[in-house]
Structures are given as C-alpha cells and as structure tokens.
Design a protein around this motif. Structure first.
Motif, PDB file in Angstrom:
ATOM      1  N   ASP A 157      -6.825  12.295 -12.370  1.00  0.00           N
ATOM      2  CA  ASP A 157      -7.159  13.403 -13.263  1.00  0.00           C
ATOM      3  C   ASP A 157      -8.044  14.423 -12.562  1.00  0.00           C
ATOM      4  O   ASP A 157      -8.401  14.274 -11.388  1.00  0.00           O
ATOM      5  N   ARG A 158      -8.366  15.466 -13.305  1.00  0.00           N
ATOM      6  CA  ARG A 158      -9.201  16.543 -12.773  1.00  0.00           C
ATOM      7  C   ARG A 158      -9.784  17.294 -13.956  1.00  0.00           C
ATOM      8  O   ARG A 158      -9.094  17.562 -14.947  1.00  0.00           O
ATOM      9  N   HIS A 159     -11.074  17.624 -13.860  1.00  0.00           N
ATOM     10  CA  HIS A 159     -11.754  18.362 -14.923  1.00  0.00           C
ATOM     11  C   HIS A 159     -12.177  19.726 -14.372  1.00  0.00           C
ATOM     12  O   HIS A 159     -13.059  19.816 -13.512  1.00  0.00           O
ATOM     13  N   LYS A 160     -11.544  20.772 -14.873  1.00  0.00           N
ATOM     14  CA  LYS A 160     -11.847  22.115 -14.397  1.00  0.00           C
ATOM     15  C   LYS A 160     -11.375  23.119 -15.443  1.00  0.00           C
ATOM     16  O   LYS A 160     -10.248  23.032 -15.938  1.00  0.00           O
ATOM     17  N   ARG A 161     -12.238  24.050 -15.800  1.00  0.00           N
ATOM     18  CA  ARG A 161     -11.814  25.097 -16.741  1.00  0.00           C
ATOM     19  C   ARG A 161     -10.632  25.860 -16.144  1.00  0.00           C
ATOM     20  O   ARG A 161     -10.610  26.145 -14.939  1.00  0.00           O
ATOM     21  N   MET A 162      -9.693  26.229 -16.983  1.00  0.00           N
ATOM     22  CA  MET A 162      -8.519  26.937 -16.476  1.00  0.00           C
ATOM     23  C   MET A 162      -8.886  28.263 -15.828  1.00  0.00           C
ATOM     24  O   MET A 162      -8.235  28.703 -14.874  1.00  0.00           O
ATOM     25  N   THR A 163      -9.950  28.909 -16.317  1.00  0.00           N
ATOM     26  CA  THR A 163     -10.369  30.169 -15.706  1.00  0.00           C
ATOM     27  C   THR A 163     -11.005  29.967 -14.337  1.00  0.00           C
ATOM     28  O   THR A 163     -11.174  30.924 -13.578  1.00  0.00           O
ATOM     29  N   LYS A 164     -11.360  28.728 -14.015  1.00  0.00           N
ATOM     30  CA  LYS A 164     -11.986  28.418 -12.728  1.00  0.00           C
ATOM     31  C   LYS A 164     -11.064  27.610 -11.816  1.00  0.00           C
ATOM     32  O   LYS A 164     -11.413  27.344 -10.665  1.00  0.00           O
ATOM     33  N   GLU A 165      -9.905  27.187 -12.313  1.00  0.00           N
ATOM     34  CA  GLU A 165      -9.001  26.345 -11.530  1.00  0.00           C
ATOM     35  C   GLU A 165      -8.444  27.121 -10.338  1.00  0.00           C
ATOM     36  O   GLU A 165      -7.863  28.198 -10.495  1.00  0.00           O
ATOM     37  N   ASP A 166      -8.631  26.562  -9.137  1.00  0.00           N
ATOM     38  CA  ASP A 166      -8.194  27.272  -7.935  1.00  0.00           C
ATOM     39  C   ASP A 166      -6.815  26.838  -7.444  1.00  0.00           C
ATOM     40  O   ASP A 166      -6.265  27.428  -6.519  1.00  0.00           O
ATOM     41  N   PHE A 167      -6.254  25.790  -8.062  1.00  0.00           N
ATOM     42  CA  PHE A 167      -4.961  25.246  -7.643  1.00  0.00           C
ATOM     43  C   PHE A 167      -4.920  25.000  -6.140  1.00  0.00           C
ATOM     44  O   PHE A 167      -3.926  25.266  -5.472  1.00  0.00           O
ATOM     45  N   GLY A 168      -6.051  24.491  -5.645  1.00  0.00           N
ATOM     46  CA  GLY A 168      -6.153  24.142  -4.233  1.00  0.00           C
ATOM     47  C   GLY A 168      -5.610  22.747  -3.954  1.00  0.00           C
ATOM     48  O   GLY A 168      -4.913  22.147  -4.781  1.00  0.00           O
ATOM     49  N   PRO A 169      -5.940  22.193  -2.777  1.00  0.00           N
ATOM     50  CA  PRO A 169      -5.377  20.905  -2.361  1.00  0.00           C
ATOM     51  C   PRO A 169      -5.631  19.759  -3.344  1.00  0.00           C
ATOM     52  O   PRO A 169      -4.751  18.917  -3.553  1.00  0.00           O
ATOM     53  N   GLU A 170      -6.808  19.723  -3.956  1.00  0.00           N
ATOM     54  CA  GLU A 170      -7.109  18.637  -4.881  1.00  0.00           C
ATOM     55  C   GLU A 170      -6.204  18.699  -6.110  1.00  0.00           C
ATOM     56  O   GLU A 170      -5.677  17.675  -6.572  1.00  0.00           O
ATOM     57  N   PRO A 223       0.847  -1.203   0.000  1.00  0.00           N
ATOM     58  CA  PRO A 223       0.000   0.000   0.000  1.00  0.00           C
ATOM     59  C   PRO A 223       0.874   1.241   0.000  1.00  0.00           C
ATOM     60  O   PRO A 223       1.888   1.306   0.702  1.00  0.00           O
ATOM     61  N   CYS A 224       0.496   2.217  -0.811  1.00  0.00           N
ATOM     62  CA  CYS A 224       1.345   3.392  -0.946  1.00  0.00           C
ATOM     63  C   CYS A 224       0.533   4.577  -1.455  1.00  0.00           C
ATOM     64  O   CYS A 224      -0.194   4.455  -2.438  1.00  0.00           O
ATOM     65  N   ASP A 225       0.662   5.717  -0.798  1.00  0.00           N
ATOM     66  CA  ASP A 225       0.010   6.952  -1.218  1.00  0.00           C
ATOM     67  C   ASP A 225       1.087   7.888  -1.750  1.00  0.00           C
ATOM     68  O   ASP A 225       1.795   8.552  -0.989  1.00  0.00           O
ATOM     69  N   LEU A 226       1.226   7.936  -3.070  1.00  0.00           N
ATOM     70  CA  LEU A 226       2.299   8.708  -3.678  1.00  0.00           C
ATOM     71  C   LEU A 226       2.038  10.209  -3.696  1.00  0.00           C
ATOM     72  O   LEU A 226       2.865  10.967  -4.200  1.00  0.00           O
ATOM     73  N   SER A 227       0.907  10.641  -3.139  1.00  0.00           N
ATOM     74  CA  SER A 227       0.724  12.079  -2.955  1.00  0.00           C
ATOM     75  C   SER A 227       1.540  12.575  -1.770  1.00  0.00           C
ATOM     76  O   SER A 227       1.691  13.782  -1.577  1.00  0.00           O
TER      77      SER A 227
END
Length: 261
Positions: free
Chosen positions: A91-104, A58-62
């Motif tokens: 992956d992650r689906h988010k418009r670049m104008t809405k991307e918050d670059f938060g924890p996720e 088991p490994c969480d590479l984050s």
C-alpha cells in the motif's frame, strides 16, 4: 466443498497476513502449498510449518519477468497446479494532490495490479496442454468497488486505483477466457489485521470497533467458502454492499437530471 487432497495451490504474498492464512487453510484441507513471497526466510518458515509441509519460492512480483518462472516452478513441483491465489500486495498513503507517481508508486501498481495478470498469463501457459483445469483467485479489496467510509481520511487514492484496476481486469479476464482453462474469482477484503495494520496498531484489541477489522484466518475462511460456492465476487464484510450505494445512487441521480431515464 472443494476437495484439495492431491491438489497443488500457489499463494503469492504467502509469508504473512491473508496469504499465510490461505496457505494454512488450504494445507489443512489437503492441498500441497507453494508459498511465494519476496520475504524468502519468512516464506520458508511458513512452508515448513504447514500441516503438509510445502515449497517456498522467493519472488519479487514488482519485476515484470518474475511471474513466468514462478508459475513454471510451482507447476513442475508436483506436475500440476490447481489453484493460484494472486494475493501479493503493498500500500501507499499519499494525498492525490501530492502523489508524484514515482518509482515507489509504480512499484505498487506493478505488484497490486499488473502482477496478478502476468500471473494469469503464465498460469494459462502452464495449463495449456495439461489435463488440469485451473482456478485463479485474485486479491482485490473493498476499494475495488468504492471509496469505503472507514478509509476516507487515509489518503490511499493510488492504492485504491490499483484495486479498482484489478477488478475490471479480472472481469475482462473472465470474459476473454470464455470458460476455458481456469475459473476466476476476486477476493475483496474489508479491514483485515495484516502486518500493514499491525505496524500501526500492534495490539488488535486496540482497533476501534467501527473499523470492523477481522483476523486473517476469518478472511481465509470466507475466501475458501467463496471458492466452494464458485463465486466470482468474494466480499468479506457486510458493509461493502452499503459502501457501493453512493456511487450507484449518484449515477442514477445524474441519469435522472440529464433526462436519460
């Protein structure tokens, strides 16, 4: 064709999708396989059901400190580690104008872009002083090279950035190694029927043909053929070459207009 008999392979993200298919294909070719994944029970199930039962870790590479103990445990299992497939990804689906670059989003960068190179550093450490020459295959994407036509409306700009980053960092890794310790390869899949796609399209028969999605087993077959051939770039779909063209042509046109040709 590489003979994997008596050799050990580590697959991150090995509990499903491309990673699971790689684990199966390598086991069928004689490798002892370590399946590393955040999904512990699935990793154990995959490892136990390989043709040559493997080891699940088991490994969480984050987590930035996850790679070193993972590589040490994998190496210590049989006293060698001949191939590492740094395959884990999200992956992650988010418009670049809405991307918050938060924890996720930052977690995605950790897993997709930083983890493969922490794995590479840890791999170099365990190889140093051993008599094993390593082989590292990092899973990039068709998005490593371009903005593919098939995904233009899927809002995966930040994901694409992680995969662009993987490619240039792998190119620099190969340069910095200077042929020592390990060979480096980058797998660049186009559409593959992984759980990421299956969550939205449970039946692969319903995938529109123009998406050109292949099954994980076919992706693994192409990946191992690329390793057999010693390729650095390992694309899985013919259209990947075509998708690069607009960028190349755009730069050439700019050079011409600027009078630099």
């Amino acid at each position: 064709m590489i003979d994997y008999t008596g050799k050990v392979a580590l697959i991150t993200g090995g509990a499903s999708g491309i990673g699971k298919a790689l684990a199966m294909a390598l086991s069928e070719r004689g490798a002892d396989v370590v399946v590393a994944d955040i999904q512990e029970e699935l990793a154990k199930e995959v490892a136990a059901n390989l043709p040559r039962p493997g080891l699940a870790i088991p490994c969480d590479l984050s987590k930035p400190d996850a790679s070193a103990p993972l590589l040490k445990e994998a190496f210590d299992w049989k006293g060698r580690l001949d191939l590492v497939c740094a395959n884990a990804g999200i992956d992650r689906h988010k418009r670049m104008t809405k991307e918050d670059f938060g924890p996720e989003t930052m977690r995605m960068f950790e897993v997709n872009m930083f983890a493969p190179f922490r794995v590479a550093q840890a791999y170099a450490a365990v190889l140093t002083g051993s008599d094993v020459r390593g082989r590292l295959m990092i899973t990039g994407s068709e998005n490593s090279l371009s903005l593919p036509h098939a995904v233009k409306r899927t809002h995966i700009g930040a994901y694409g950035a992680t995969k662009h980053g993987v490619l240039i960092m792998a190119e620099w890794l190969r340069e910095d190694l200077g042929g020592e310790l390990m060979d480096v390869h980058v797998l660049m899949p186009g559409g593959v029927y992984t759980p990421l796609i299956a969550s939205g399209i449970p039946d692969p028969a319903m995938i529109p043909p123009e998406f050109n999605v292949i099954m994980p087993e076919q992706c693994a077959e192409i990946a191992l053929k690329g390793l057999d051939l010693g390729l650095f770039y390992i694309p899985t779909h013919a259209h990947i070459g075509d998708d690069i063209r607009p960028r190349f042509d755009g730069v050439q046109d700019a050079l011409k207009q600027l009078g630099l040709t």
